[in-house]
Every structure is written in structure tokens, then in C-alpha cells.
Scaffold this motif. Structure first.
Motif, mmCIF file in Angstrom:
data_model
loop_
_atom_site.group_PDB
_atom_site.id
_atom_site.type_symbol
_atom_site.label_atom_id
_atom_site.label_comp_id
_atom_site.label_asym_id
_atom_site.label_seq_id
_atom_site.Cartn_x
_atom_site.Cartn_y
_atom_site.Cartn_z
ATOM 1 N N PRO A 23 0.780 -1.207 0.033
ATOM 2 C CA PRO A 23 0.104 0.020 0.102
ATOM 3 C C PRO A 23 0.719 1.174 -0.113
ATOM 4 N N LYS A 24 0.158 2.483 -0.509
ATOM 5 C CA LYS A 24 1.051 3.628 -0.561
ATOM 6 C C LYS A 24 1.321 4.237 0.982
ATOM 7 N N SER A 25 0.545 3.683 2.008
ATOM 8 C CA SER A 25 0.856 4.425 3.337
ATOM 9 C C SER A 25 1.584 3.443 4.201
ATOM 10 N N LEU A 26 2.401 2.621 3.557
ATOM 11 C CA LEU A 26 3.351 1.666 4.219
ATOM 12 C C LEU A 26 4.560 2.230 4.861
ATOM 13 N N ASP A 27 4.761 2.026 6.003
ATOM 14 C CA ASP A 27 5.994 2.600 6.560
ATOM 15 C C ASP A 27 7.034 1.414 6.552
ATOM 16 N N ARG A 28 8.065 1.521 5.543
ATOM 17 C CA ARG A 28 9.106 0.325 5.572
ATOM 18 C C ARG A 28 9.919 0.573 6.814
ATOM 19 N N ALA A 29 10.527 1.684 6.826
ATOM 20 C CA ALA A 29 11.519 1.939 8.041
ATOM 21 C C ALA A 29 10.925 1.294 9.206
ATOM 22 N N GLY A 30 9.597 1.646 9.655
ATOM 23 C CA GLY A 30 9.151 1.305 10.866
ATOM 24 C C GLY A 30 9.043 -0.345 10.957
ATOM 25 N N LYS A 31 8.535 -0.581 9.654
ATOM 26 C CA LYS A 31 8.542 -2.314 9.955
ATOM 27 C C LYS A 31 9.809 -3.023 10.187
ATOM 28 N N GLN A 32 10.980 -2.351 9.441
ATOM 29 C CA GLN A 32 12.233 -3.090 9.909
ATOM 30 C C GLN A 32 12.718 -2.605 11.160
ATOM 31 N N CYS B 64 10.708 -5.149 13.447
ATOM 32 C CA CYS B 64 11.346 -6.745 13.145
ATOM 33 C C CYS B 64 12.436 -6.655 14.012
ATOM 34 N N ARG B 65 13.332 -5.787 14.073
ATOM 35 C CA ARG B 65 14.733 -5.963 14.649
ATOM 36 C C ARG B 65 14.481 -6.013 16.393
ATOM 37 N N ARG B 66 13.469 -5.220 16.644
ATOM 38 C CA ARG B 66 13.364 -5.036 18.053
ATOM 39 C C ARG B 66 12.017 -5.855 18.645
ATOM 40 N N LEU B 67 11.540 -6.778 18.059
ATOM 41 C CA LEU B 67 10.478 -7.621 18.172
ATOM 42 C C LEU B 67 10.735 -8.396 19.715
ATOM 43 N N LEU B 68 11.875 -8.851 19.616
ATOM 44 C CA LEU B 68 12.061 -9.677 21.046
ATOM 45 C C LEU B 68 12.608 -8.733 22.399
ATOM 46 N N ALA B 69 13.062 -7.580 21.826
ATOM 47 C CA ALA B 69 13.233 -6.476 22.853
ATOM 48 C C ALA B 69 12.391 -5.709 23.390
ATOM 49 N N ASP B 70 11.217 -5.588 22.651
ATOM 50 C CA ASP B 70 10.148 -4.844 23.389
ATOM 51 C C ASP B 70 9.543 -5.250 24.318
ATOM 52 N N ARG B 71 9.406 -6.586 24.496
ATOM 53 C CA ARG B 71 8.733 -7.239 25.510
ATOM 54 C C ARG B 71 9.856 -8.209 26.288
ATOM 55 N N ILE B 72 10.304 -7.792 27.381
ATOM 56 C CA ILE B 72 11.095 -8.644 28.124
ATOM 57 C C ILE B 72 10.482 -9.656 28.849
ATOM 58 N N VAL B 73 10.910 -10.772 28.849
ATOM 59 C CA VAL B 73 10.225 -12.010 29.444
ATOM 60 C C VAL B 73 11.220 -12.328 30.650
ATOM 61 N N VAL B 74 10.779 -12.428 31.815
ATOM 62 C CA VAL B 74 11.331 -12.862 33.155
ATOM 63 C C VAL B 74 11.572 -14.421 32.969
ATOM 64 N N PRO B 75 12.782 -15.057 33.143
ATOM 65 C CA PRO B 75 12.589 -16.353 33.337
ATOM 66 C C PRO B 75 12.007 -16.781 34.594
ATOM 67 N N ARG B 76 11.402 -18.032 34.755
ATOM 68 C CA ARG B 76 10.818 -18.476 35.933
ATOM 69 C C ARG B 76 11.813 -18.912 36.875
ATOM 70 N N GLN B 77 11.651 -18.503 38.250
ATOM 71 C CA GLN B 77 12.533 -19.167 39.217
ATOM 72 C C GLN B 77 12.101 -20.330 39.750
ATOM 73 N N PRO B 78 13.158 -21.238 40.191
ATOM 74 C CA PRO B 78 12.906 -22.484 40.455
ATOM 75 C C PRO B 78 12.134 -22.578 41.848
ATOM 76 N N HIS B 79 11.121 -23.422 42.219
ATOM 77 C CA HIS B 79 10.782 -23.152 43.602
ATOM 78 C C HIS B 79 11.587 -23.825 44.650
ATOM 79 N N SER B 80 11.963 -23.257 45.803
ATOM 80 C CA SER B 80 12.582 -23.487 46.722
ATOM 81 C C SER B 80 11.887 -24.349 47.718
ATOM 82 N N ALA B 81 12.430 -25.347 48.432
ATOM 83 C CA ALA B 81 12.049 -26.602 49.391
ATOM 84 C C ALA B 81 11.722 -25.744 50.582
#
Length: 241
Positions: A211-220, A223-240
Motif C-alpha cells: 500500500p501507499k501508506s506503508l512505513d517500511r522503515a518502521g516495519k524494519q 522486526c529488529r526489536r521484536l524480542l526486545a520490546d517485551r522482556i520475558v523474565v525467566p521463571r525461578q525454581p521453587h525452593s523447598a
């Protein structure tokens, strides 16, 4: 000094001759350069008394409210009138006299209605047997403006109907087996017919335009920051406990 004419002797004089006091009288004509010449030249223009001459002739009551005084004589109209005297004209009139209801009787000679009508008709109607009657020919009631196409202008002669002159056909009334028509093309299967017939490219074969209104720079950047935009904290093991 006897013999010397002293009385006739004139002593020579010198200097300016005596002049006339205040100058001499002009010798030019009065029309050239005089006051009368200017007045004569300006005589072709109208003077002050040439305008509004009728002002003095107007009456003072010309514009008076209510109009001026009457100009008729006080004696009145004493002229002789051409009015007829009493008794010199007819006082009777047909418009004012009573009329007979339904009108008066005719004064002509009485006759027979049938005889008079026969005499009147004989003047312009021919007698029986004096003419040849002709029936009126049939004419076209309404003209035809359309011309039928595909038909011959020379009609065919109709054949004489009789035994042996025509062949009766009972095809439309006879019972027949139902017959369906099939394809007359060469024997190919349905897939080959469809492939040869359909030349339209499949969807997406020529690519999907952006489409004419496509933002190619924003799309790139997304895609580069797809994983960095949402930081996933790893789960901690349950302590006994």
C-alpha cells in the motif's frame, strides 16, 4: 542799417520742438483697438436679458395651491342650444312598447311542407335512375409507418386445399423418447478443458503490491526489536521449604 530786412529775418532755433500737452488725438479708426470693437465682438453672445424672458409674463397664480381663478364669464353660457322643443319629436319608441309573446304570425302565403321540401331537393338531388351508383372502395384506415424485414414483397400463391394436396404431420402430438444432446467437442476430460480455458493467473502469482501508506522503515525497526520490546523474565525454581 538802412536796406536790411530785419522784420523778415528769422533767428535759427535748436533743441526739441514744442509738443502738445497730454499727447495728440489718435488718428486710427474707432473700430480697431477701441472699446467699441470689443463690444461688437461680444455682441454674438446672449446678454443678461436673454434668459428667462417668460418669467415676467407668468401670472402670479400659476403655481398657487388649488389652481388659479376661473376665466369664464360670470354671465354663464348664454349661447343658443340645438335642443328640440317639446312636441317636435316622437315620444313613442319600439323598444319601450309592449311586444307580442312568441312573435307575430308570418305574412307569407301558406304552403305544404312536403311539397316545398320536394321542390327544394329536386334542385340539387338527381332523380332515381338518373345516375349510376358506385360503392365506395375500401381504403387504408391508418397508414403503416414500419416496414417488415425478412419477408418477400411478392406473396406466394396459396395452394388449393383438397384430398392429396397436403401431407398432414402428427409429430407434435405423437409420443417420443426423451433425448438429451451431448457435447460435440473432442473427448477431453474436465481438467484439461479447465486448464486450456482459464488463462487467468492465480492469486499472488504476480506478487502482492504494498500500500501507499506503508512505513517500511518502521516495519524494519519493529522486526529488529521484536524480542526486545517485551522482556520475558525467566521463571525461578521453587525452593523447598
Amino acid at each position: 542799417m538802412d536796406g536790411f530786412a530785419l522784420a523778415e529775418y528769422q533767428v535759427p532755433r535748436s533743441g526739441h520742438p514744442p509738443s502738445v500737452q497730454f499727447g495728440t488725438i489718435p488718428k486710427a479708426p474707432n473700430e480697431a483697438g477701441s472699446l467699441f470693437a470689443e463690444a461688437k465682438k461680444a455682441a454674438k453672445y446672449p446678454g443678461p436679458d436673454a434668459y428667462h424672458k417668460e418669467f415676467l409674463n407668468r401670472t402670479w397664480a400659476a403655481k398657487a395651491p388649488g389652481g388659479g381663478f376661473s376665466k369664464l364669464s360670470r354671465d354663464g353660457d348664454l349661447k343658443k342650444k340645438n335642443t328640440p322643443a317639446v312636441g317636435t319629436y316622437e315620444s313613442w319608441s319600439s323598444q319601450c312598447s309592449p311586444k307580442i309573446r312568441g312573435g307575430i304570425m308570418p305574412k307569407t302565403a301558406r304552403g305544404c311542407l312536403f311539397y316545398d321540401q320536394a321542390v327544394s331537393d329536386s334542385k340539387w338531388k338527381p332523380a332515381p335512375g338518373k345516375y349510376d351508383p358506385k360503392r365506395p372502395e375500401r381504403h387504408l384506415e391508418c397508414p403503416q409507418f414500419t416496414v417488415e424485414t425478412g419477408t418477400s414483397r411478392v406473396p406466394k400463391k396459396a395452394g388449393l386445399l383438397g384430398p392429396g394436396h397436403y401431407t398432414p404431420c402428427h409429430t407434435q402430438t405423437e409420443k417420443a423418447v426423451v433425448v438429451y444432446s451431448g457435447s460435440k467437442e473432442e473427448g477431453n476430460n474436465f481438467l484439461e478443458k479447465r486448464m486450456n480455458k482459464d488463462k487467468t493467473p492465480a492469486p499472488g502469482s504476480n506478487g502482492i503490491p504494498d500500500p501507499k501508506s506503508l512505513d517500511r522503515a518502521g516495519k524494519q525497526n519493529h522486526c529488529r526489536r521484536l524480542l526486545a520490546d517485551r522482556i520475558v523474565v525467566p521463571r525461578q525454581p521453587h525452593s523447598a521449604r
